[in-house]
Design a protein around this motif. Structure first.
Motif, PDB file in Angstrom:
ATOM      1  N   VAL A  79       0.821  -1.096  -0.072  1.00 54.00           N
ATOM      2  CA  VAL A  79      -0.178  -0.150   0.087  1.00 54.00           C
ATOM      3  C   VAL A  79       0.874   1.349  -0.073  1.00 54.00           C
ATOM      4  O   VAL A  79       0.482   2.175  -0.531  1.00 54.00           O
ATOM      5  N   SER A  80       2.137   1.096   0.599  1.00 58.79           N
ATOM      6  CA  SER A  80       2.845   2.174   0.496  1.00 58.79           C
ATOM      7  C   SER A  80       3.384   2.517  -0.791  1.00 58.79           C
ATOM      8  O   SER A  80       3.449   3.693  -1.229  1.00 58.79           O
ATOM      9  N   GLY A  89       6.435  -3.543  -1.493  1.00 56.36           N
ATOM     10  CA  GLY A  89       6.385  -2.479  -2.513  1.00 56.36           C
ATOM     11  C   GLY A  89       6.790  -2.513  -3.703  1.00 56.36           C
ATOM     12  O   GLY A  89       6.288  -2.233  -4.771  1.00 56.36           O
ATOM     13  N   LEU A  90       7.789  -3.730  -3.892  1.00 52.63           N
ATOM     14  CA  LEU A  90       8.603  -4.061  -5.167  1.00 52.63           C
ATOM     15  C   LEU A  90       7.601  -4.672  -6.034  1.00 52.63           C
ATOM     16  O   LEU A  90       7.533  -4.295  -7.188  1.00 52.63           O
ATOM     17  N   ILE A  91       6.803  -5.699  -5.633  1.00 52.42           N
ATOM     18  CA  ILE A  91       5.565  -6.291  -6.397  1.00 52.42           C
ATOM     19  C   ILE A  91       4.576  -5.246  -6.672  1.00 52.42           C
ATOM     20  O   ILE A  91       4.257  -5.592  -8.170  1.00 52.42           O
ATOM     21  N   VAL A  92       4.360  -4.566  -6.172  1.00 48.68           N
ATOM     22  CA  VAL A  92       3.181  -3.774  -6.488  1.00 48.68           C
ATOM     23  C   VAL A  92       3.839  -2.622  -7.779  1.00 48.68           C
ATOM     24  O   VAL A  92       3.108  -2.390  -8.737  1.00 48.68           O
ATOM     25  N   SER A  93       5.101  -2.199  -7.160  1.00 52.47           N
ATOM     26  CA  SER A  93       5.820  -1.256  -8.358  1.00 52.47           C
ATOM     27  C   SER A  93       5.777  -1.877  -9.784  1.00 52.47           C
ATOM     28  O   SER A  93       5.365  -1.392 -10.662  1.00 52.47           O
ATOM     29  N   ILE A 112       4.133  -4.515 -11.055  1.00 52.45           N
ATOM     30  CA  ILE A 112       2.957  -5.300 -11.588  1.00 52.45           C
ATOM     31  C   ILE A 112       2.047  -4.192 -11.669  1.00 52.45           C
ATOM     32  O   ILE A 112       1.339  -4.007 -12.820  1.00 52.45           O
ATOM     33  N   GLY A 113       1.785  -3.096 -10.731  1.00 56.32           N
ATOM     34  CA  GLY A 113       0.523  -2.248 -10.805  1.00 56.32           C
ATOM     35  C   GLY A 113       1.178  -0.771 -11.278  1.00 56.32           C
ATOM     36  O   GLY A 113       0.369  -0.064 -11.805  1.00 56.32           O
ATOM     37  N   VAL A 114       2.421  -0.381 -11.239  1.00 51.89           N
ATOM     38  CA  VAL A 114       2.747   1.034 -11.456  1.00 51.89           C
ATOM     39  C   VAL A 114       3.530   0.910 -12.661  1.00 51.89           C
ATOM     40  O   VAL A 114       4.078   2.121 -13.171  1.00 51.89           O
TER      41      VAL A 114
END
Ligand SMILES: Nc1ncnc2c1ncn2[C@@H]1O[C@H](COP(=O)(O)OP(=O)(O)O)[C@@H](O)[C@H]1O
Ligand SMILES: [Mg+2]
Lengths: 259, 252
Positions: A68-69, A170-174, A176-178
């Motif tokens: 989420v961060s 954070g890495l995973i979201v960056s 995949i999501g960003v």
């Protein structure tokens, strides 16, 4: 109106009583460290029961804290037009300095602080603490000291894992999501990483652990009046230690991380 | 009586606004078996706890062989407590420890005996209460009567000179209660101890005690032999031993 004043008065008296009680317990804890060797087995047991067994929970919350961060930072970056290659910076700093220590400590207070208060509170209201004393065993040395030591060491121990897992989240979201590459994210993290931040995070965590252990033991020993009293001790311990964590955290921010 | 073994002098104890003991005085000689009777909530447990400083009085003294034990601390307090064994009202077994560990805990933690000696002593004490075969059970697996017996074994583990029994038969069926009473009589004789039992069970009091003391309104109401108690005309005591709700004693 009179009722209001009375309530405030009673709260004030309670606050003074609890603060005093915590300092007295801290003193007795320090004195009991002299006999730590006698409680070696008990300390190991508590390190395991309170600390190692909290690991799965810390892992789960840390993944989502990191995730989420990263998401939140990306959202703000987009709004102010900051470059996304700085995402690793932002997530890294936030996790290492604030999120991992504070959120791990609060979750630890909910799991372990409450557990300690409930266990010791039950022992208190069923006369088990009296029984210990009647056998010449000091309950501070036998019960409180191993638990407080476990809290002081295990919160920092858990924060090390929390840091690592949250950065992964954070890495995973960056990625995949960003749509920020893992290389970019990790480079950003590396550039911004300072050992000082990491160490200060662990120091904070140890202080949080000390507060959680002291409050849990204090509330447990102060419990009275059966199951209801134990329930009250448990809730109160979580409330007090969570508030203490946030207050100490602010003080640390002001002292350690000058703006 | 300056030479009594245990002497309680003018003991006062209150909690907040509530005064529980308002000047209790009594002397107990070595080897006596005393029962302290009284209504629930009259302060029997509170009185007992003062003997090993689980509570501290507001004023007054508890002398054991002439020494005031209400002010002891450190090693002297540990030494006093090692001379006294206590069976708690709720048995107070440590529920995270096995029966054997419960009985042996004091031997391990305060007497620092080696494992073999502890194991032998634990077995011997549990045999004395007829529970030699449940060493590895957890307290939660035991019946109320068995818990009391484990509590008894734990209380006598380090061969104390004084035994305190807090309501040893309360909450037990009459047959088990009688078993516990017999066990107490037997232990008192075999171990040659001074014993104080707190109870509101008159049958039990008459069985285990050579002297009966009644607490009423924070003070000693009567102190005498079982015969004297049975034949007294004191209306408070009569009402209590007859178990009637009608009389001078108010039920709160
Ligand atoms: N630690 C304590 N704090 C406050 N009140 C207490 C405490 N211990 C006992 N009391 C009160 O003192 C009174 C006497 O209690 P107790 O000695 O346990 O009665 P009993 O004669 O049934 O053993 C009760 O009203 C009880 O509520
Ligand atoms: Mg009682």
């Amino acid at each position: 109106m009179q009722f209001g004043l009375e309530t405030i008065g009673r709260r004030g008296v309670n606050f003074v009583r609890i603060t005093g009680g915590l300092f007295v317990l801290l003193g007795r804890f320090i004195v009991s460290l002299k006999h730590a060797h006698k409680s070696f087995g008990l300390i190991l047991e508590q390190l395991y029961v309170l600390g190692v067994k909290s690991l799965p929970l810390i892992v789960i919350i840390s993944i989502f804290v990191g995730a989420v961060s990263a998401w939140q930072a990306a959202y703000q970056f987009k709004f102010i037009g900051a470059p996304l290659r700085l995402l690793g910076h932002a997530v890294g700093k936030a996790v290492v300095i604030e999120l991992a220590p504070v959120l791990s400590a609060i979750v630890f207070a909910g799991r372990v602080g409450a557990g300690v208060a409930a266990e010791l509170g039950t022992m208190k209201v069923t006369e088990q603490i009296d029984a210990l004393e009647s056998m010449g065993i000091n309950p501070i040395r036998y019960l409180a000291m191993p638990r407080i030591i476990a809290c002081v060491f295990m919160v920092p121990f858990l924060v090390v894992f929390a840091n690592f897992i949250a950065i992964m989240g954070g890495l995973i979201v960056s990625v995949i999501g960003v749509d920020v590459s893992s290389e970019t994210f990790l480079n950003g993290f590396k550039d911004s990483f300072q050992l000082k931040d990491f160490v200060n995070g662990l120091v904070k965590a140890a202080v949080f652990g000390l507060s959680i252990g002291l409050v849990g033991c204090y509330e447990g020993f102060a419990a009275s009046g059966g199951a209801q009293g134990v329930g009250k001790a448990t809730t109160t311990s979580v409330v007090i230690s969570s508030v203490l964590i946030l207050i100490f955290n602010f003080l640390f921010a002001v002292i350690l991380f000058r703006v | 009586m300056a030479d009594a073994f245990i002497s309680i002098r003018d003991l006062f104890k209150g909690f907040g606004a509530q005064e529980v003991l308002s000047g209790v005085s009594l002397d107990i000689n070595k080897g006596e078996s005393v029962a302290i009777i009284g209504q629930s909530g009259c302060g029997k447990s509170v009185l007992l706890k003062h003997l090993i400083q689980l509570l501290e009085p507001d004023s007054g003294q508890v002398l054991i062989e002439g020494e005031d034990v209400t002010a002891l601390h450190g090693r002297a307090l540990v030494k006093l407590r090692s001379r006294v064994g206590m069976l708690f009202q709720s048995s107070a077994l440590f529920d995270s420890l096995t029966v054997a560990e419960n009985v042996g805990l004091g031997l391990k933690e305060t007497e620092h005996l080696d494992d073999a000696t502890i194991e032998r002593t634990v077995r011997e004490k549990l045999d004395m209460v007829g529970l030699g075969d449940i060493l590895e059970k957890m307290p939660s697996q035991l019946s109320g009567g068995m818990r009391k017996r484990v509590g008894l074994a734990r209380a006598i583990a380090n061969n104390p000179e004084v035994l305190l029994y807090d309501e040893p038969t309360t909450g037990l069926d009459p047959i088990t209660a009688d078993l516990i009473d017999n066990m107490i009589v037997e232990l008192n004789q075999k171990l040659n101890v001074t014993s104080i039992a707190v109870t509101h069970d008159m049958k039990s009091a008459f069985k285990i005690a050579s002297r009966i003391i009644m607490l009423y309104q924070g003070k000693v109401e009567i102190d005498g032999s079982p015969e004297e108690i049975k034949n007294t005309t004191n209306p408070v005591v009569r009402q209590f031993i007859e178990g009637s709700s009608i009389g001078p004693v108010q039920v709160q």
